[in-house]
Each structure stands twice: as structure tokens, then as C-alpha cells.
Motif scaffolding. Structure first.
Motif, PDB file in Angstrom:
ATOM      1  N   PHE A  81       0.825  -1.208   0.000  1.00  0.00           N
ATOM      2  CA  PHE A  81       0.000   0.000   0.000  1.00  0.00           C
ATOM      3  C   PHE A  81       0.863   1.263   0.000  1.00  0.00           C
ATOM      4  N   SER A  82       1.971   1.227   0.734  1.00  0.00           N
ATOM      5  CA  SER A  82       2.830   2.412   0.825  1.00  0.00           C
ATOM      6  C   SER A  82       3.482   2.723  -0.517  1.00  0.00           C
ATOM      7  N   TYR A  83       4.004   1.701  -1.171  1.00  0.00           N
ATOM      8  CA  TYR A  83       4.612   1.935  -2.482  1.00  0.00           C
ATOM      9  C   TYR A  83       3.571   2.436  -3.489  1.00  0.00           C
ATOM     10  N   PHE A  84       2.336   1.964  -3.360  1.00  0.00           N
ATOM     11  CA  PHE A  84       1.287   2.467  -4.255  1.00  0.00           C
ATOM     12  C   PHE A  84       1.060   3.954  -4.002  1.00  0.00           C
ATOM     13  N   SER A  85       1.038   4.351  -2.716  1.00  0.00           N
ATOM     14  CA  SER A  85       0.858   5.765  -2.373  1.00  0.00           C
ATOM     15  C   SER A  85       1.992   6.616  -2.935  1.00  0.00           C
ATOM     16  N   GLU A  98       3.559 -11.016  -3.781  1.00  0.00           N
ATOM     17  CA  GLU A  98       4.062 -11.856  -2.691  1.00  0.00           C
ATOM     18  C   GLU A  98       2.992 -12.059  -1.622  1.00  0.00           C
ATOM     19  N   LEU A  99       2.255 -11.008  -1.338  1.00  0.00           N
ATOM     20  CA  LEU A  99       1.199 -11.098  -0.326  1.00  0.00           C
ATOM     21  C   LEU A  99       0.128 -12.105  -0.741  1.00  0.00           C
ATOM     22  N   LEU A 100      -0.336 -11.998  -1.986  1.00  0.00           N
ATOM     23  CA  LEU A 100      -1.400 -12.889  -2.469  1.00  0.00           C
ATOM     24  C   LEU A 100      -0.896 -14.309  -2.680  1.00  0.00           C
ATOM     25  N   GLY A 101       0.392 -14.429  -3.037  1.00  0.00           N
ATOM     26  CA  GLY A 101       0.955 -15.760  -3.235  1.00  0.00           C
ATOM     27  C   GLY A 101       1.218 -16.487  -1.932  1.00  0.00           C
ATOM     28  N   SER A 102       1.751 -15.764  -0.945  1.00  0.00           N
ATOM     29  CA  SER A 102       2.086 -16.388   0.343  1.00  0.00           C
ATOM     30  C   SER A 102       0.870 -16.532   1.253  1.00  0.00           C
ATOM     31  N   PHE A 103      -0.091 -15.635   1.072  1.00  0.00           N
ATOM     32  CA  PHE A 103      -1.280 -15.650   1.932  1.00  0.00           C
ATOM     33  C   PHE A 103      -2.530 -15.560   1.049  1.00  0.00           C
ATOM     34  N   PRO A 104      -2.916 -16.665   0.403  1.00  0.00           N
ATOM     35  CA  PRO A 104      -4.047 -16.650  -0.547  1.00  0.00           C
ATOM     36  C   PRO A 104      -5.338 -16.107   0.051  1.00  0.00           C
ATOM     37  N   THR A 113      -7.585  -6.791  -2.421  1.00  0.00           N
ATOM     38  CA  THR A 113      -7.779  -7.192  -3.820  1.00  0.00           C
ATOM     39  C   THR A 113      -7.983  -5.982  -4.718  1.00  0.00           C
ATOM     40  N   LEU A 114      -8.777  -5.037  -4.261  1.00  0.00           N
ATOM     41  CA  LEU A 114      -9.047  -3.849  -5.067  1.00  0.00           C
ATOM     42  C   LEU A 114      -7.770  -3.045  -5.302  1.00  0.00           C
ATOM     43  N   GLN A 115      -6.968  -2.893  -4.229  1.00  0.00           N
ATOM     44  CA  GLN A 115      -5.729  -2.127  -4.389  1.00  0.00           C
ATOM     45  C   GLN A 115      -4.714  -2.899  -5.235  1.00  0.00           C
ATOM     46  N   ALA A 116      -4.721  -4.228  -5.115  1.00  0.00           N
ATOM     47  CA  ALA A 116      -3.817  -5.045  -5.935  1.00  0.00           C
ATOM     48  C   ALA A 116      -4.159  -4.893  -7.415  1.00  0.00           C
ATOM     49  N   ILE A 117      -5.449  -4.891  -7.724  1.00  0.00           N
ATOM     50  CA  ILE A 117      -5.890  -4.712  -9.113  1.00  0.00           C
ATOM     51  C   ILE A 117      -5.416  -3.366  -9.648  1.00  0.00           C
ATOM     52  N   ARG A 118      -5.571  -2.342  -8.833  1.00  0.00           N
ATOM     53  CA  ARG A 118      -5.112  -1.009  -9.249  1.00  0.00           C
ATOM     54  C   ARG A 118      -3.602  -1.003  -9.484  1.00  0.00           C
ATOM     55  N   SER A 119      -2.893  -1.657  -8.587  1.00  0.00           N
ATOM     56  CA  SER A 119      -1.432  -1.690  -8.690  1.00  0.00           C
ATOM     57  C   SER A 119      -0.982  -2.425  -9.949  1.00  0.00           C
ATOM     58  N   PHE A 120      -1.594  -3.580 -10.221  1.00  0.00           N
ATOM     59  CA  PHE A 120      -1.232  -4.354 -11.413  1.00  0.00           C
ATOM     60  C   PHE A 120      -1.528  -3.560 -12.686  1.00  0.00           C
ATOM     61  N   GLU A 121      -2.632  -2.819 -12.666  1.00  0.00           N
ATOM     62  CA  GLU A 121      -2.961  -2.013 -13.845  1.00  0.00           C
ATOM     63  C   GLU A 121      -1.905  -0.937 -14.065  1.00  0.00           C
ATOM     64  N   LYS A 122      -1.540  -0.239 -12.997  1.00  0.00           N
ATOM     65  CA  LYS A 122      -0.560   0.841 -13.115  1.00  0.00           C
ATOM     66  C   LYS A 122       0.817   0.307 -13.515  1.00  0.00           C
ATOM     67  N   GLU A 125       0.899  -4.874 -15.566  1.00  0.00           N
ATOM     68  CA  GLU A 125       0.827  -6.337 -15.443  1.00  0.00           C
ATOM     69  C   GLU A 125      -0.637  -6.775 -15.520  1.00  0.00           C
ATOM     70  N   THR A 126      -1.249  -6.441 -16.643  1.00  0.00           N
ATOM     71  CA  THR A 126      -2.696  -6.637 -16.780  1.00  0.00           C
ATOM     72  C   THR A 126      -3.111  -8.105 -16.800  1.00  0.00           C
ATOM     73  N   HIS A 127      -2.180  -9.004 -17.133  1.00  0.00           N
ATOM     74  CA  HIS A 127      -2.536 -10.427 -17.180  1.00  0.00           C
ATOM     75  C   HIS A 127      -2.873 -10.979 -15.792  1.00  0.00           C
ATOM     76  N   LYS A 128      -2.460 -10.266 -14.740  1.00  0.00           N
ATOM     77  CA  LYS A 128      -2.741 -10.726 -13.376  1.00  0.00           C
ATOM     78  C   LYS A 128      -4.114 -10.270 -12.880  1.00  0.00           C
ATOM     79  N   ILE A 129      -4.755  -9.392 -13.642  1.00  0.00           N
ATOM     80  CA  ILE A 129      -5.983  -8.756 -13.159  1.00  0.00           C
ATOM     81  C   ILE A 129      -7.237  -9.627 -13.278  1.00  0.00           C
TER      82      ILE A 129
END
Length: 496
Positions: A81-85, A98-104, A113-122, A125-129
Motif C-alpha cells: 500500500f505504501s509503495y502504491f501511495s 508476494e502477499l497474495l501468493g504467500s497468503f491466498p 484485492t481492489l488495491q492489488a488490481i489497481r497496482s497491477f494495472e498501473k 501487469e494486466t494479465h494478473k488482473i
């Protein structure tokens, strides 16, 4: 020997090698649980105060010292979240991954999930969305959150799966997102031919499907096939207007007009009389004499043909041999081994029929007026000639028992009207059929009827498609192959 010179050469090389080596993460012994909690408490406080840089400086050096468990999960979340900010989306994306992989189970947390989607878009890495977004859409979301997720999902699918992307844009339109329509249109216009065909199939009666067909027409034009583009667009105008994409249709239509330069076409003209007049009517229709019927204007120069061609010979130029071959193939498929040939014509007709029959392993007997017994015994009749001659044979009853195969010099509609009751089950081959589903035929027939108030003849179709062919050499005229039909319940059904 002095070592100074070798060292001067070696040290830069060593520095270069070391600089190319991957950076290693240093692993330290775990901190105590109390120490980790204190670091997390301070980090959470800093994040709440908007001090994302402090969070990163406190947590990142220690992240490998967190044992696997809830505390590390919280640390990864804070870093992501901090790096996104800080708008450092690639780093944010790494920590979310790493968060989603280590802690499903984190995927069940809407905020993560919502912030991860935003991060992947920015981070691009759209294939992860898609899997995250599709899962999130199954959970309760506010209206604004739903719109945001749908929009990100649609964009991420984009080129990968346009049909799925467009379904999400369709949902966005229903949610009242005005720009969704234009974004969907832009996506369609960037699709490949195969993708456009998929979109057309999935949205056959929808603005997206109509626009896909318009875009396919543009592709034909880019490939130097203006006739294909014209036929693709000609029947779309009303549908484009109905579905709200008339502007896109008009632009494509104008592009066809611009692409086809003013030119003079030399077209062979048939003799005077009705056949010649019909040919002219078809040619004028294709040449743009009647305004918007076609998007171009052409100057036509007709060169008179010296020979006087009969109907059968005219068909000979445009598919006589193919018509015979098609009928004989049908006869063989029907289980026949021989046919009785009835009709006018000399050695040329006999030669063509015999050659085609031999290729099919069939025997064809040429019968004359005095061969009534042979007619009655024949299991199949091959009739060639004008309507009146064929009607005469059928009306006398010769066509009732045997299977009938008819080669006509023109559209069979008239023959069916006059003696259709004698033709049940008969097979027909003709150079033109106005009810055909072949590419270009329906457009031509509609245009011809609209302009002239009558149905077109074969000669009219010939004039029309010869001009189109001259305009676009890549265009394959629907008249190049005979039309094969079967009479069923008084109507003709096209076989191929």
C-alpha cells in the motif's frame, strides 16, 4: 616486472564483473515477536499519517526477518500500500504478488484485492488482473467500486479476449458510464480479423457486432478489395442507423468512395435488344450512375460484341460446363448410373456432356423425338434448353417417373411458376438465381429492384458483376459457378 600495469587492467574488469552480479538479499535472524509488533505499530501509525516513505524505510530492511505468519502478512500489506501511495507501482505490484501468493486468503479481503488490481494495472501487469477482478465482482461492492473494477477488467482483457472485454463494457454502459461505449468502439477498431469475426458472432444484433462488420469492411479496403468492402457495407446502413453507429458506417462508406479513383472501364457490350439493355442496366447500377447506390462514380465505355449469342451459348461462357458437371455429380450422389439427355444442341453439347459423364463414371444417352420407349425406361433425365422446351417435356409426363436434372440458361423462377407442379424433386443448374445467399447477390437484387422496379435477369447480373470485377480484380463474382438448386414443395432450395 612491475605489477602496476596488470593491476590497472584487472581492477576495472573486476569492478565490471561485480557490477553485473545479481544483488543478494541479506538474511538476518528473526526479531522477537514483541519487536516486530512494535515495528508494525509504528509503521501503521506512519501510514495513517500519510508518511508512506517512513513505512518503507522502517519495514523494507526488516521484511526478511519476519517469520511466515500474520505479522509478515501485515508487513507485506503495508509495504504494498505504501509503495502504491508513492506511485512506485512496480514495487507495489511485487509486494502485492508476494502477499497474495504467500497468503491466498488475502484475496478475500476486498481492500487488498481492489488495491492489488489497481497496482497491477498501473504497473502494466494486466494479465494478473482478470482472476482477481472476476472474483471481486462476485462480492458485495459499492456502485463506484463495481464501475472501477469493471473498467479495469475490460481494459485488461482488451486484446487478449475482446469478446469478454466488450461484455464488461456493456455492463459499464448499463451502470451509466458514458465513456464505456467509446472505449468499446476503440477496442473493436483495433481488433484483428479473427477477433472481429468472433465479436460479430457474439454480438450479432448489437452495436458492437455491427461495428465489427464495418471494421471488417475497412480491412477489405486496406487489402485493396473495394468491392468486398462495398458489399460488406451496402446492406449495413439501416442496421447501423438502428444501432447508433451510422457515423462509423458513413466514414467507412466515404473511405470506399475516396479509395476508388475516377476511372474509365471498358466493358464488352452484348447485342441490341432486351439482353443488351438488361446488361446496361446492371452495369449502370454498378458504375454509380444512381447516386448513393454505390459509393463511387465511374465512366463506362462499352465495346459492342459482334457475335449474336443464344441463351444456351451465353450460359456456356459463364458456367455451362460447370453446370453440367454439377448436375452429373448430383445424379451420381442420387445413385444413378445413366441419364437420358434431351434438348437442342449439336456435337458441342454432346461432347461436353459425354466428357463430364465419363469423369463421374456415368453413361449419358442422347435421345431424339422418336425415342419414347427409352425415355419411359430411363431412371434419370438431363434436360437442356429454354423454358418452353423443358416445360413441354415435363408437362407431357416424361418427368414424373425418372429423376429430373435441368440445365437452364437463366433464373428458374419463371419455369417454377409455369410448371413447378411437374418438378417436385428435380435438380436445377442455372447461371443466376435472384434468391441466392451468395455474397453480393442480395445486395445487387435489392438495389436493382429499388432503381428499376423489377427483378433482374441474368444479363443484368452479368453487367453488374462485370463492372465490379473490373473495378476490383480480386473480387470473385458469384456468377463464376452455376447455382445448383433442388425443387421441394414447389420452391427451389439452394444446394451450394
Amino acid at each position: 616486472m612491475s605489477l602496476k600495469r596488470p593491476l590497472e587492467l584487472f581492477l576495472p574488469l573486476l569492478a565490471l564483473v561485480l557490477s553485473c552480479m545479481p544483488e543478494k538479499r541479506v538474511f538476518y535472524p528473526p526479531l522477537s515477536e514483541q519487536q516486530l509488533k512494535e515495528v508494525l505499530f509504528a509503521s501503521n501509525k506512519a501510514y495513517g499519517e500519510g508518511k508512506a516513505t517512513e513505512v518503507v524505510s522502517m519495514l523494507e530492511p526488516l521484511i526478511d526477518r519476519f517469520p511466515q505468519g500474520p505479522l509478515k502478512k501485515e508487513a507485506l500489506k503495508l509495504l504494498a500500500f505504501s509503495y502504491f501511495s508513492l506511485k512506485r507501482y512496480e514495487k507495489s505490484s511485487l509486494y502485492f504478488q508476494e502477499l497474495l501468493g504467500s497468503f491466498p486468503e488475502s484475496g478475500r479481503d476486498k481492500s487488498i484485492t481492489l488495491q492489488a488490481i489497481r497496482s497491477f494495472e498501473k504497473a502494466g501487469e494486466t494479465h494478473k488482473i482478470p482472476p482477481l477482478a472476476e472474483g471481486l465482482l462476485k462480492t458485495p461492492l459499492s456502485s463506484e467500486e463495481k464501475k472501477e473494477v469493471l473498467k479495469i477488467l475490460a481494459k485488461s482483457l482488451g486484446r487478449i479476449n475482446p469478446v469478454k472485454a466488450l461484455k464488461n463494457y456493456e455492463l459499464l454502459q448499463k451502470e451509466g458510464v458514458s465513456e464505456a461505449r467509446q472505449e468499446a468502439f476503440s477496442l473493436i477498431e483495433e481488433c484483428s480479423r479473427e477477433q472481429l469475426m468472433e465479436v460479430e458472432k457474439a454480438f450479432s444484433n448489437h452495436p458492437f457486432g455491427v461495428l465489427a462488420r464495418i471494421t471488417l469492411a475497412r480491412l477489405h479496403l486496406k487489402e485493396g478489395q473495394p468491392a468486398k468492402a462495398f458489399f460488406a457495407l451496402e446492406t449495413l446502413r439501416d442496421k447501423a442507423k438502428e444501432k447508433g453507429v451510422l457515423n462509423q458506417w458513413q466514414k467507412a462508406w466515404n473511405d470506399v468512395r475516396t479509395e476508388v479513383k475516377s476511372q474509365v472501364l471498358r466493358v464488352r457490350m452484348f447485342p441490341d435488344g432486351k439482353r443488351g439493355l438488361d446488361f446496361l442496366k446492371g452495369a449502370f447500377l454498378a458504375g454509380g450512375v444512381f447516386g448513393e447506390r454505390v459509393p463511387w462514380k465511374m465512366r463506362l465505355k462499352f465495346e459492342r460484341s459482334p457475335e449474336d449469342t443464344s441463351g444456351t451459348l451465353l450460359f456456356g461462357v459463364y458456367g455451362f460446363e460447370k453446370g453440367i458437371k454439377g448436375l452429373l455429380e448430383l445424379a451420381k450422389r442420387e445413385g444413378l448410373t445413366e441419364l437420358a439427355l434431351i434438348g437442342p444442341g449439336g456435337e458441342r453439347l454432346k461432347e461436353v456432356v459425354s466428357k463430364a459423364a465419363k469423369a463421374q463414371g456415368l453413361e449419358v444417352l442422347r435421345l431424339g423425338p422418336d425415342d419414347k420407349d427409352k425415355k419411359e425406361k430411363a431412371k434419370g433425365l438431363l434436360l437442356v434448353g429454354e423454358e418452353k422446351d423443358i416445360c413441354s417435356v415435363l408437362a407431357q409426363g416424361e418427368g414424373k417417373g425418372p429423376k429430373v436434372f435441368v440445365l437452364l440458361p437463366k433464373d428458374p423462377s419463371g419455369l417454377l411458376r409455369v410448371c413447378g407442379r411437374y418438378m417436385e424433386g428435380a435438380f436445377l443448374a442455372c447461371p443466376f438465381w435472384e434468391s441466392s445467399t451468395r455474397d453480393g447477390v442480395r445486395e445487387f437484387v435489392q438495389g436493382y429492384r429499388s432503381v428499376y422496379g423489377e427483378s433482374p435477369s441474368f444479363q443484368a447480373a452479368l453487367g453488374y458483376f462485370e463492372v465490379i470485377k473490373a473495378l476490383d480484380p480480386s473480387f470473385r463474382s458469384p456468377l463464376e459457378d452455376p447455382f445448383l438448386l433442388k425443387v421441394t414443395r414447389g420452391s427451389a432450395l439452394e444446394l451450394r
